[in-house]
Design a protein around this motif. Sequence first.
Motif, PDB file in Angstrom:
ATOM      1  N   THR A  83       0.834  -1.187   0.000  1.00 19.69           N
ATOM      2  CA  THR A  83       0.000   0.000   0.000  1.00 19.69           C
ATOM      3  C   THR A  83       0.872   1.241   0.000  1.00 19.69           C
ATOM      4  OG1 THR A  83      -0.084  -0.074   2.405  1.00 19.69           O
ATOM      5  CG2 THR A  83      -1.817  -1.236   1.206  1.00 19.69           C
ATOM      6  N   GLY A  84       0.275   2.381   0.297  1.00 20.41           N
ATOM      7  CA  GLY A  84       0.996   3.638   0.247  1.00 20.41           C
ATOM      8  C   GLY A  84       2.044   3.762   1.332  1.00 20.41           C
ATOM      9  N   GLU A  85       2.856   4.795   1.223  1.00 27.10           N
ATOM     10  CA  GLU A  85       3.953   5.000   2.158  1.00 27.10           C
ATOM     11  C   GLU A  85       3.410   5.263   3.560  1.00 27.10           C
ATOM     12  OE1 GLU A  85       7.857   7.897   2.701  1.00 27.10           O
ATOM     13  OE2 GLU A  85       6.477   8.149   0.995  1.00 27.10           O
ATOM     14  N   GLY A  86       4.052   4.640   4.550  1.00 26.29           N
ATOM     15  CA  GLY A  86       3.621   4.814   5.931  1.00 26.29           C
ATOM     16  C   GLY A  86       2.601   3.805   6.383  1.00 26.29           C
ATOM     17  N   GLU A  87       2.098   2.942   5.484  1.00 22.11           N
ATOM     18  CA  GLU A  87       1.108   1.943   5.844  1.00 22.11           C
ATOM     19  C   GLU A  87       1.713   0.546   5.695  1.00 22.11           C
ATOM     20  OE1 GLU A  87      -2.651   4.559   4.103  1.00 22.11           O
ATOM     21  OE2 GLU A  87      -2.344   2.485   3.505  1.00 22.11           O
ATOM     22  N   LEU A  88       1.157  -0.395   6.445  1.00 20.24           N
ATOM     23  CA  LEU A  88       1.639  -1.762   6.348  1.00 20.24           C
ATOM     24  C   LEU A  88       1.268  -2.342   4.993  1.00 20.24           C
ATOM     25  CD1 LEU A  88       0.754  -3.211   9.861  1.00 20.24           C
ATOM     26  CD2 LEU A  88       3.014  -2.652   8.984  1.00 20.24           C
ATOM     27  N   PRO A  89       2.107  -3.191   4.434  1.00 14.72           N
ATOM     28  CA  PRO A  89       1.768  -3.836   3.175  1.00 14.72           C
ATOM     29  C   PRO A  89       0.503  -4.667   3.306  1.00 14.72           C
ATOM     30  CG  PRO A  89       4.094  -4.150   3.698  1.00 14.72           C
ATOM     31  CD  PRO A  89       3.433  -3.553   4.908  1.00 14.72           C
ATOM     32  N   ALA A  90      -0.232  -4.740   2.224  1.00 14.78           N
ATOM     33  CA  ALA A  90      -1.439  -5.560   2.213  1.00 14.78           C
ATOM     34  C   ALA A  90      -1.108  -7.020   2.441  1.00 14.78           C
ATOM     35  CB  ALA A  90      -2.164  -5.386   0.880  1.00 14.78           C
ATOM     36  N   LEU A  91       0.124  -7.398   2.156  1.00 14.34           N
ATOM     37  CA  LEU A  91       0.576  -8.764   2.398  1.00 14.34           C
ATOM     38  C   LEU A  91       0.394  -9.152   3.858  1.00 14.34           C
ATOM     39  CD1 LEU A  91       2.310 -11.350   1.789  1.00 14.34           C
ATOM     40  CD2 LEU A  91       4.321  -9.933   2.203  1.00 14.34           C
ATOM     41  N   TYR A  92       0.660  -8.234   4.782  1.00 10.49           N
ATOM     42  CA  TYR A  92       0.594  -8.531   6.210  1.00 10.49           C
ATOM     43  C   TYR A  92      -0.800  -8.992   6.609  1.00 10.49           C
ATOM     44  CZ  TYR A  92       5.128  -6.260   7.008  1.00 10.49           C
ATOM     45  OH  TYR A  92       6.454  -5.929   6.989  1.00 10.49           O
ATOM     46  N   SER A  93      -1.782  -8.145   6.324  1.00 12.72           N
ATOM     47  CA  SER A  93      -3.148  -8.434   6.764  1.00 12.72           C
ATOM     48  C   SER A  93      -3.698  -9.673   6.079  1.00 12.72           C
ATOM     49  CB  SER A  93      -4.055  -7.227   6.496  1.00 12.72           C
ATOM     50  OG  SER A  93      -4.042  -6.892   5.112  1.00 12.72           O
ATOM     51  N   PHE A  94      -3.353  -9.863   4.806  1.00 13.36           N
ATOM     52  CA  PHE A  94      -3.874 -11.020   4.074  1.00 13.36           C
ATOM     53  C   PHE A  94      -3.318 -12.317   4.651  1.00 13.36           C
ATOM     54  CE2 PHE A  94      -3.606 -14.138   0.633  1.00 13.36           C
ATOM     55  CZ  PHE A  94      -4.924 -14.184   0.221  1.00 13.36           C
ATOM     56  N   VAL A  95      -2.005 -12.373   4.871  1.00  9.69           N
ATOM     57  CA  VAL A  95      -1.385 -13.592   5.399  1.00  9.69           C
ATOM     58  C   VAL A  95      -1.867 -13.865   6.810  1.00  9.69           C
ATOM     59  CG1 VAL A  95       0.802 -14.657   6.064  1.00  9.69           C
ATOM     60  CG2 VAL A  95       0.632 -13.400   3.916  1.00  9.69           C
ATOM     61  N   LEU A  96      -1.990 -12.838   7.644  1.00 13.19           N
ATOM     62  CA  LEU A  96      -2.479 -13.028   8.999  1.00 13.19           C
ATOM     63  C   LEU A  96      -3.892 -13.596   9.005  1.00 13.19           C
ATOM     64  CD1 LEU A  96      -1.174  -9.832  10.845  1.00 13.19           C
ATOM     65  CD2 LEU A  96      -0.475 -12.198  11.245  1.00 13.19           C
ATOM     66  N   GLN A  97      -4.734 -13.083   8.134  1.00  8.32           N
ATOM     67  CA  GLN A  97      -6.106 -13.580   8.062  1.00  8.32           C
ATOM     68  C   GLN A  97      -6.146 -15.035   7.623  1.00  8.32           C
ATOM     69  OE1 GLN A  97      -8.607 -11.380   5.383  1.00  8.32           O
ATOM     70  NE2 GLN A  97     -10.371 -12.719   5.685  1.00  8.32           N
TER      71      GLN A  97
END
Length: 298
Positions: A83-97
């Motif tokens: 995602t944009g600068e300063g935010e966690l990558p979408a990879l994080y939330s997807f893998v955690l879920q």
Amino acid sequence: MATLPSKPIADDVSLLVVLIDTNPFFWSTSSSSLNFHQFVSHVLVFLDLIVRLSQLNQIVVIATGHNTCDYIYDSSLDTDQVTGEGELPALYSFVLQRLEEFVDKDEKLGAKQEGLSEKRASSLLSGSLSMALCYIQRVFRSGPLHPQPRILCLQGSPDGSEQYVSIMNAIFSAQRSMVPIDCCYVGSHNSAFLQQASYITGGVYVKPQHLEGLYQYLATVFAVDLHSRSFLQLPRPAGVDFRASCFCHKTTIDMGYVCSVCLSIFCKHHDKCSTCGSVFGKAQLDAASDRKRKASES
């Protein structure tokens, strides 16, 4: 028409298949200072590092549970990972879920097999290794160019001697396909299976001494592509445990009996091989004399 042999896209482009141990029996009883959530956070930062090293790098995540294993993430199917600068990558939330969903499914399967769960505290490593190799073979056959594949086992559960045959088959299959198996073992004791896997396939085996710095171990050792490894002095284990597990009781042994026909291993002498049916020693002579007696009578 014969298909053209595939080859790597470039020397520094990797296909990293990561096997994450989610076995609740290990994480709930582990005496280390690293819990499962901290372990996953280190792994997610490492996965993001692999993706950022090269836009051609691919990662595949497979969860290794107590009763089952499953694909969690495949970067080739996801074009918008960060995602944009300063935010966690979408990879994080997807893998955690996906990991949470997998752990819930694994626990439900364990509830249906309570007797088996009490006897076996190991994770289904043989299944996740087989899934990783199947995925890699599919990549090999997908086209003339492919990234250089390697497998990284992030394991903490003890070895399951009942999986000895299937794990060794997977190891030799990886060796034949020239796919190195790396291992970062976070358990209290070394894994003989994964030591042999890394040694046979030319991978790297590391048992971190300080689990609080797990990401540093992952970034400095396992983020290196196969081509760059030839220029670095990577850690090597002091020794490899080459002991095998017997086919009769599934226990690790130092000395045993080997079938000369199918190479099955037994901890005690048997008159007949339970795998291929071959007879041994005195039983073989008795069987031969019985055949001769029946032939003379007829």
